[in-house]
Design a protein around this motif. Structure first.
Motif, PDB file in Angstrom:
ATOM      1  N   ASP A  42       0.826  -1.209   0.000  1.00 37.71           N
ATOM      2  CA  ASP A  42       0.000   0.000   0.000  1.00 37.71           C
ATOM      3  C   ASP A  42       0.860   1.259   0.000  1.00 37.71           C
ATOM      4  OD1 ASP A  42       0.834   0.245   2.578  1.00 37.71           O
ATOM      5  OD2 ASP A  42      -1.152   0.018   3.493  1.00 37.71           O
ATOM      6  N   SER A  43       2.173   1.041  -0.144  1.00 36.15           N
ATOM      7  CA  SER A  43       3.067   2.187  -0.277  1.00 36.15           C
ATOM      8  C   SER A  43       4.177   1.804  -1.253  1.00 36.15           C
ATOM      9  CB  SER A  43       3.635   2.532   1.099  1.00 36.15           C
ATOM     10  OG  SER A  43       4.758   3.358   0.937  1.00 36.15           O
ATOM     11  N   SER A 180      -0.699   4.899 -11.007  1.00 36.37           N
ATOM     12  CA  SER A 180      -1.152   5.491  -9.749  1.00 36.37           C
ATOM     13  C   SER A 180      -2.616   5.934  -9.845  1.00 36.37           C
ATOM     14  CB  SER A 180      -0.250   6.643  -9.326  1.00 36.37           C
ATOM     15  OG  SER A 180      -0.197   7.614 -10.331  1.00 36.37           O
ATOM     16  N   SER A 187      -0.353   4.450  -1.805  1.00 33.37           N
ATOM     17  CA  SER A 187       0.373   5.720  -1.893  1.00 33.37           C
ATOM     18  C   SER A 187       1.599   5.538  -2.797  1.00 33.37           C
ATOM     19  CB  SER A 187       0.786   6.215  -0.504  1.00 33.37           C
ATOM     20  OG  SER A 187       1.966   5.581  -0.102  1.00 33.37           O
ATOM     21  N   ASN A 199       4.136  13.129  -4.765  1.00 36.20           N
ATOM     22  CA  ASN A 199       3.910  12.438  -3.510  1.00 36.20           C
ATOM     23  C   ASN A 199       2.404  12.280  -3.381  1.00 36.20           C
ATOM     24  OD1 ASN A 199       3.710  11.484  -0.969  1.00 36.20           O
ATOM     25  ND2 ASN A 199       5.276  12.859  -0.119  1.00 36.20           N
ATOM     26  N   LEU A 200       1.914  11.097  -3.695  1.00 32.33           N
ATOM     27  CA  LEU A 200       0.477  10.887  -3.781  1.00 32.33           C
ATOM     28  C   LEU A 200       0.007  10.039  -2.601  1.00 32.33           C
ATOM     29  CD1 LEU A 200       0.495   9.873  -7.562  1.00 32.33           C
ATOM     30  CD2 LEU A 200       0.199  12.164  -6.615  1.00 32.33           C
ATOM     31  N   PRO A 201      -0.675  10.668  -1.641  1.00 35.77           N
ATOM     32  CA  PRO A 201      -1.140   9.895  -0.486  1.00 35.77           C
ATOM     33  C   PRO A 201      -2.319   8.998  -0.871  1.00 35.77           C
ATOM     34  CG  PRO A 201      -1.938  12.152  -0.369  1.00 35.77           C
ATOM     35  CD  PRO A 201      -1.066  12.075  -1.585  1.00 35.77           C
ATOM     36  N   ILE A 202      -2.620   8.025  -0.012  1.00 33.84           N
ATOM     37  CA  ILE A 202      -3.810   7.190  -0.219  1.00 33.84           C
ATOM     38  C   ILE A 202      -5.017   8.117  -0.249  1.00 33.84           C
ATOM     39  CG2 ILE A 202      -5.297   5.480   0.904  1.00 33.84           C
ATOM     40  CD1 ILE A 202      -2.705   4.200   2.011  1.00 33.84           C
ATOM     41  N   SER A 203      -5.891   7.949  -1.234  1.00 33.18           N
ATOM     42  CA  SER A 203      -7.016   8.883  -1.353  1.00 33.18           C
ATOM     43  C   SER A 203      -8.108   8.250  -2.195  1.00 33.18           C
ATOM     44  CB  SER A 203      -6.542  10.167  -2.033  1.00 33.18           C
ATOM     45  OG  SER A 203      -6.113   9.870  -3.351  1.00 33.18           O
ATOM     46  N   ARG A 208      -6.977  11.733  -6.230  1.00 32.32           N
ATOM     47  CA  ARG A 208      -5.772  11.261  -6.922  1.00 32.32           C
ATOM     48  C   ARG A 208      -5.563  12.056  -8.213  1.00 32.32           C
ATOM     49  NH1 ARG A 208      -2.444   6.686  -6.279  1.00 32.32           N
ATOM     50  NH2 ARG A 208      -2.554   7.511  -4.189  1.00 32.32           N
ATOM     51  N   ASN A 211      -4.376  15.453  -7.231  1.00 29.68           N
ATOM     52  CA  ASN A 211      -2.990  15.432  -6.753  1.00 29.68           C
ATOM     53  C   ASN A 211      -1.994  15.323  -7.901  1.00 29.68           C
ATOM     54  OD1 ASN A 211      -3.550  15.705  -4.055  1.00 29.68           O
ATOM     55  ND2 ASN A 211      -3.762  13.516  -3.711  1.00 29.68           N
TER      56      ASN A 211
END
Ligand code: ADP
Ligand code: MG
Length: 616
Positions: A42-43, A180, A187, A199-203, A208, A211
């Protein structure tokens, strides 16, 4: 005769397979990112050096591999993802062919580090051209890191075939976007040459998109949602007024996999019918969910094209879903079934009666006399046809100033016309008989017959030489804007503008600020309308990205070409007489009038001789 067929050694077979799977650094990025996703991470971090030519590294926090699996993962057709051919139709993973790592290891230096969650230590394996160089036990966090260095180190021809860093990086970033976007619940971070690009956080999906493409994107999105038995559609289309000149932001994801489909793209385009300005393309970000049994992903090694069982139904559903959304969000105009008033008879003509057309006959017309005349002329004009443009106007009488220009005195430095012979303003007053054909061509008389010029290409040549000159002597005049113009771009587009800033300023652009996501323009080149500025820059960025680098590539040249293309008079534009004449004269004052900046013919000539032949 002796038998001649041999089985290819593994490393050769792997190199051949690599040719299909790995075309460029971006292909490595795709395969490694997909493996990380399949591993349940997940990262995910992507690290790139020199557009991936020197390094592509993907670090994930997924399930990792056992010691044996780590070694096996580099074998061809080694996969944990399918066991039987039947599994191909129940795919829930990105990979399944088991050839990516084997292929990559055949053509690069690969270092794998991996550890499973409950193991105390992990493993590292180094591969070089399909050979294991080392395998050791190491301490490493849970998950996997794969570094691919010196891509194509053993196939120089392929390495040389790679394009400039700008172009290759563009491909890498495209791939990063695709993967992505398909997985907002993971992320992603992208480091390029040591700096963090994304830098794309979980969303969620919408965040997304924003971002990646910048905050301004949010207001451009129209949601699309449709649930049927065969197909679930979710996602967004861009509002028509934000449609772009280039087909940048068009994304289909089928079961979380980015795919290309000209057919489905057409479905969207037709839903936008009548809403878009000419030459623009809608943006879309659409997720399609279908039963994995109804598609075949295995028709292409890179898995970006897939076969649907029932494409027609998908087309119809997609088109109507998008149409519905555009309508619901008040974007499509309300249908108007009223008569078109333009087709009505104007009021003042209502009482008039129609008159019968009259035919007038020229009684003195003698067809036989014409023929003899033209024969005589055909003989009289049998001279050398004009071979180069400078002789076109020789001896042509100018009605305007009644002077007969004699260019036979003019000397040229070389056969290619590299000097302008129209130094003197007066000399340019050559042409005064022009005619515009179909708002596309300018027809003009010349000494030997006639000349037909493509208005768009000719103007491109004129502007191109103007821009080049301005950029070299750095003396362009700028026109100040009353209010600064703020334009929004994605981060990598801003990077390109930054690279070209100096040259842009030499054409007359003035910037007061260039930030991460936007630029403020306070001056533009003279003659460039403010409304065109964003289109010009967009076109320029896409030209830079698609540029085919060669030894004499220069940013200045590209910029001049791109701006000339954007600003040149278009086909379809009607021109006044003086504009037509100006265009012809300016073209022949150019250094290389014969071709457009992209090497297309700008004009053709037809001598009276040739015409005569057609009348025989
Ligand atoms: P495929 O993805 O088609 O199975 P690959 O050559 O990409 O083939 O990978 C081979 C195998 O290596 C995968 O099936 C998987 O078991 C393992 N593997 C590759 N990358 C990773 C990773 N990042 N984490 C865990 N396992 C991986
Ligand atoms: Mg894979």
């Amino acid at each position: 005769m002796a038998d001649i067929i041999q089985l290819l050694p593994d490393h050769v077979a792997n190199q051949i397979a690599a040719g299909e799977v790995v075309q460029r650094p971006a292909s490595v990025v795709k395969e490694l990112l997909e493996n990380a996703i399949d591993a349940g991470a997940d990262s995910i971090k992507l690290i790139i050096k020199d557009a991936g030519k020197t390094l592509v590294q993907v670090i994930d926090n997924g399930k990792g591999m056992s010691t044996t699996d780590a070694r096996l993962s580099f074998e061809r057709h080694a996969t944990s993802k399918i066991r039987t051919a039947d599994d191909l139709f129940h795919l829930h993973t990105k990979g399944f062919r088991g050839e990516a790592l084997a292929s990559i290891a055949a053509i690069a230096h690969v270092e794998l580090k991996t550890k499973q969650e409950h193991d105390d230590v992990g493993n590292t394996i180094e591969m070089e051209g399909s050979k294991v160089v080392s395998q050791e036990v190491i301490v490493t966090p849970k998950g996997t890191s794969v570094s691919v260095k010196n891509l194509f180190f053993n196939i120089p021809a392929r390495r040389n075939f790679l394009k400039s860093d700008t172009v290759e990086l563009r491909h890498v970033i495209d791939e990063f976007h695709r993967v992505s976007l398909a997985h907002p619940s993971i992320s992603f971070v992208l480091y390029n040459n040591g700096s963090e690009n994304f830098n794309l956080p979980i969303s969620n999906f919408r965040q997304r998109i924003v971002n990646i493409f910048g905050n301004k994107t949010n207001e451009k999105l129209v949601p699309v949602e449709e649930n049927t038995e065969v197909l679930k559609i979710s996602g967004f289309v861009g509002k028509p007024e934000f449609a772009k000149k280039t087909r940048g932001e068009q994304y289909f994801f089928v079961n979380n996999r980015f795919i290309k489909s000209a057919y489905l793209n057409h479905a969207i385009a037709s839903a936008f019918d009548g809403l878009l300005k000419n030459g623009t393309h809608p943006s879309y970000f659409l997720n399609l969910e279908v039963d994995p049994q109804t598609i075949d992903i295995n028709i292409h090694p890179t898995k970006t094209e897939i076969k649907f069982d029932d494409e027609h139904t998908l087309y119809a559903l997609l088109r109507s879903a998008v149409k519905h959304s555009l309508g619901q969000f008040n974007i499509a105009p309300v249908l108007d079934f009223d008569r078109d008033p333009n087709l009505d008879t104007p009021y003042s003509y209502k009482s008039n009666t129609a008159s019968t057309p009259k035919i007038e006959v020229d009684r003195s017309f003698n067809p036989f006399q014409e023929e003899t005349n033209s024969r005589a002329r055909a003989v009289a004009y049998k001279k050398e046809p004009a071979t180069s443009w400078e002789s076109l106007y020789v001896g042509l009488e100018s009605k305007g100033n009644q002077t007969k220009q004699d260019f036979s005195e003019v000397h040229f430095e070389s056969e290619e016309q590299t000097v302008s012979i129209f130094e003197d303003e007066n000399e340019i007053k050559q042409v005064n008989t022009t005619y515009q054909l179909h708002n596309k061509y300018i027809v003009s008389t010349i000494k030997s017959g006639m000349l037909v010029m493509d208005q768009h290409r000719a103007h491109q040549r004129i502007l191109y030489e103007d821009f080049l000159k301005n950029m070299t002597i750095k003396e362009a005049t700028s026109q100040q804007l009353l209010f600064p113009l703020q334009l929004h771009f994605s981060k990598q587009d801003i990077d390109i503008i930054n690279q070209l800033k100096d040259d842009l300023e030499h054409t007359g652009f003035m910037f007061s600020n260039i930030s991460k996501e936007s630029i403020d323009i306070i001056g533009v080149p003279v003659g460039v309308p403010e409304s065109e500025v964003s289109i010009i820059l967009e076109q320029l960025i896409s030209d830079v990205e698609n540029e085919v680098p060669d030894s004499n590539f220069s940013a200045t040249d590209l910029l001049a070409k791109s701006m000339a293309k954007s600003l040149a008079i278009k086909t379809g534009q009607s021109l006044q007489k003086d504009e037509q004449e100006h265009l012809v004269n300016k073209l022949f004052a150019c250094k290389e009038p014969n071709v457009s900046p992209t090497n297309r013919t700008t004009f053709v000539t037809m001598s009276v001789d040739e015409l005569d032949k057609k009348f025989i």
